[in-house]
Write an enzyme that holds these catalytic residues in place. Structure first.
Site, mmCIF file in Angstrom:
data_model
loop_
_atom_site.group_PDB
_atom_site.id
_atom_site.type_symbol
_atom_site.label_atom_id
_atom_site.label_comp_id
_atom_site.label_asym_id
_atom_site.label_seq_id
_atom_site.Cartn_x
_atom_site.Cartn_y
_atom_site.Cartn_z
ATOM 1 N N HIS A 313 56.300 54.090 33.036
ATOM 2 C CA HIS A 313 57.246 55.119 33.457
ATOM 3 C C HIS A 313 57.601 54.954 34.933
ATOM 4 O O HIS A 313 56.722 54.781 35.774
ATOM 5 C CB HIS A 313 56.633 56.506 33.216
ATOM 6 C CG HIS A 313 57.534 57.641 33.579
ATOM 7 N ND1 HIS A 313 58.781 57.821 33.015
ATOM 8 C CD2 HIS A 313 57.365 58.674 34.456
ATOM 9 C CE1 HIS A 313 59.332 58.906 33.514
ATOM 10 N NE2 HIS A 313 58.509 59.441 34.401
ATOM 11 N N ASP A 330 60.378 62.985 39.383
ATOM 12 C CA ASP A 330 59.986 62.439 38.092
ATOM 13 C C ASP A 330 60.918 63.012 37.033
ATOM 14 O O ASP A 330 61.009 64.232 36.868
ATOM 15 C CB ASP A 330 58.535 62.821 37.792
ATOM 16 C CG ASP A 330 58.002 62.146 36.529
ATOM 17 O OD1 ASP A 330 58.813 61.689 35.704
ATOM 18 O OD2 ASP A 330 56.769 62.088 36.368
ATOM 19 N N CYS A 381 64.125 56.263 32.047
ATOM 20 C CA CYS A 381 63.469 56.659 33.293
ATOM 21 C C CYS A 381 63.895 55.776 34.471
ATOM 22 O O CYS A 381 64.078 56.263 35.596
ATOM 23 C CB CYS A 381 61.956 56.629 33.133
ATOM 24 S SG CYS A 381 61.291 55.035 32.617
#
Length: 422
Positions: A313, A330, A381
């Protein structure tokens, strides 16, 4: 005949008193002459009584439930079928009334009632002007219920009270709160690709994968057709594309410094090298930021961007000198305090090493940025991370969402391929 009808209506006077509606226009009153004819008189007053009752009362009596039916017997006598409370003579109302006259009176009154009902239905139900709508018995019942509700004195009183309170409330707000203008969405980050650019991207993604499409001179990064495949939908971004894109952001700033904040963009390998196998190690990255290599010092930058890879990620950390913050972004809403503590220690060591200044960052804020555009899948992501850096380096809020990601993938490919054209 007039006296007979009058006696018939007198059988229940308590049901008729005060039941007629008030009408501003002169009401047409029905009278009966001796020859059993029905005549209209327009010169009478609105509430003028004829044969003991008004026309409206006659209509309401005919239409009242339980409905009373008037029939003529075989001996031409008139009988009332129904129950009239408090009247012993309810069975026989009159005699020697011609059957044709009774039928004419009943049909005439019923016809007037039917016309009034037909006039109400299209006015109240067909408000949209749709003549094709079919009005059912249920719809008509709904209309009647709505009419009763509107005439309910309790509801009318509540409506008046609400209106009165709203007027009082409006007087309290003498000064209106100024409207906050919506932030103008910039055009440049969302400028659509031309047909030629779309065709170029599609050709690069579907062409020879072994062919080198772009070779960036300053960073030494090479992008082949195979590496560029990570910009296809549902693919994970790789280090080469991310690092080259960050290099392009820095070159954009150098070309137009008045439009962008002064920033530094570390590569995807920096944080991994800084933390290493043995933990925090400033010496391992000390030479990454020399004046000779960069042409500037980190202390001169408004923001310093650090890509963070957490196994599978991508996230973004920012040393925000302009606002004295250490920020963590994030796209899945994660928070890792260790990352920001490491970067705070690094920045203190960097400024001490390069500028000889003992920087105190204990008053700086630690911020896990909320209200971020968030990803709604398992593969975007990396795209969110580089677009966070793109918009923050412009000094813009993050005014994009998941729906923009397919476009951002093609746009990134276009910007990388532009190096080839140049």
């Amino acid at each position: 005949m007039g006296n007979i009808v009058g006696h018939m209506l007198d059988s229940k006077p308590e049901k008729l008193d005060g039941s007629a509606l008030v009408n501003d226009e002169p009401r047409k009153v029905v009278t009966m002459s001796d020859d059993s004819s029905v005549e209209g008189n327009e010169d009478q007053e609105p509430q003028k009584q004829v044969a003991g009752r008004s026309l409206r009362q006659v209509i309401e009596l005919v239409d009242e439930e339980p409905r009373k039916e008037l029939v003529g017997s075989h001996d031409s006598s008139l009988e009332e079928m129904g129950v009239v409370r408090g009247s012993k003579s309810a069975s026989v109302v009159g005699a020697h009334l011609q059957e044709s006259a009774v039928s004419e009176l009943s049909d005439g009154l019923r016809g007037m009632v039917d016309k009034m009902e037909e006039a109400l239905i299209p006015v109240s139900l067909n408000r949209d002007g749709d003549d094709s709508e079919i009005f059912s018995k249920q719809a008509y019942q709904k209309l009647l219920e709505e009419s009763h509700r509107r005439r309910d004195p309790k509801l009318s009183g509540l409506e008046f009270q609400i209106k009165h309170n709203l007027e009082k409330l409006s007087l309290l707000h003498i000064e209106e709160t100024p409207e906050i203008p919506e932030e103008e969405v910039p055009n440049e980050p969302f400028a659509p690709l031309t047909e030629e650019e779309e065709s170029q991207v599609q050709q690069a993604l579907s062409g020879d994968r072994k062919r080198v499409l772009v070779a960036h001179r300053d960073s030494g990064i090479k992008i082949s057709g195979e590496i560029l495949q990570c910009l296809r939908p549902t693919a994970w971004l790789n280090d080469e594309v991310i690092n080259l894109y960050l290099e392009l952001l820095k070159e954009r700033e150098k070309r137009e410094p008045e439009k962008f904040l002064k920033c530094h963009f570390f590569s995807t390998f920096f944080y991994h090298k800084l933390t290493g196998k043995d933990g925090y190690d400033y010496k391992s990255v000390r030479r990454w930021t020399t004046q000779r290599m960069l042409g500037y010092g980190l202390i001169e930058c408004d923001k310093i961007f650090v890509p963070i890879h957490q196994k599978v990620h991508w996230c973004l950390a920012v040393i925000n000198k302009k606002e004295e913050k250490f920020q963590y972004l994030d796209s899945l809403g994660g928070r890792i305090s260790f990352v920001l503590k490491v970067l705070a220690k690094y920045f203190v060591d960097e400024v001490k090493d390069k500028n000889g200044i003992d920087l105190d960052v204990r008053s700086w804020d630690i911020e896990y940025v909320e209200d971020l555009p968030e990803q709604e899948n398992s593969y975007d992501c990396g795209m969110f991370m580089i677009k966070y850096a793109d918009f923050y380096s412009r000094g813009l809020s993050l005014c994009f969402n998941q729906d923009h990601m397919p476009y951002f993938r093609r746009r990134t490919a276009k910007e990388i391929l532009k190096l080839w054209a140049d």
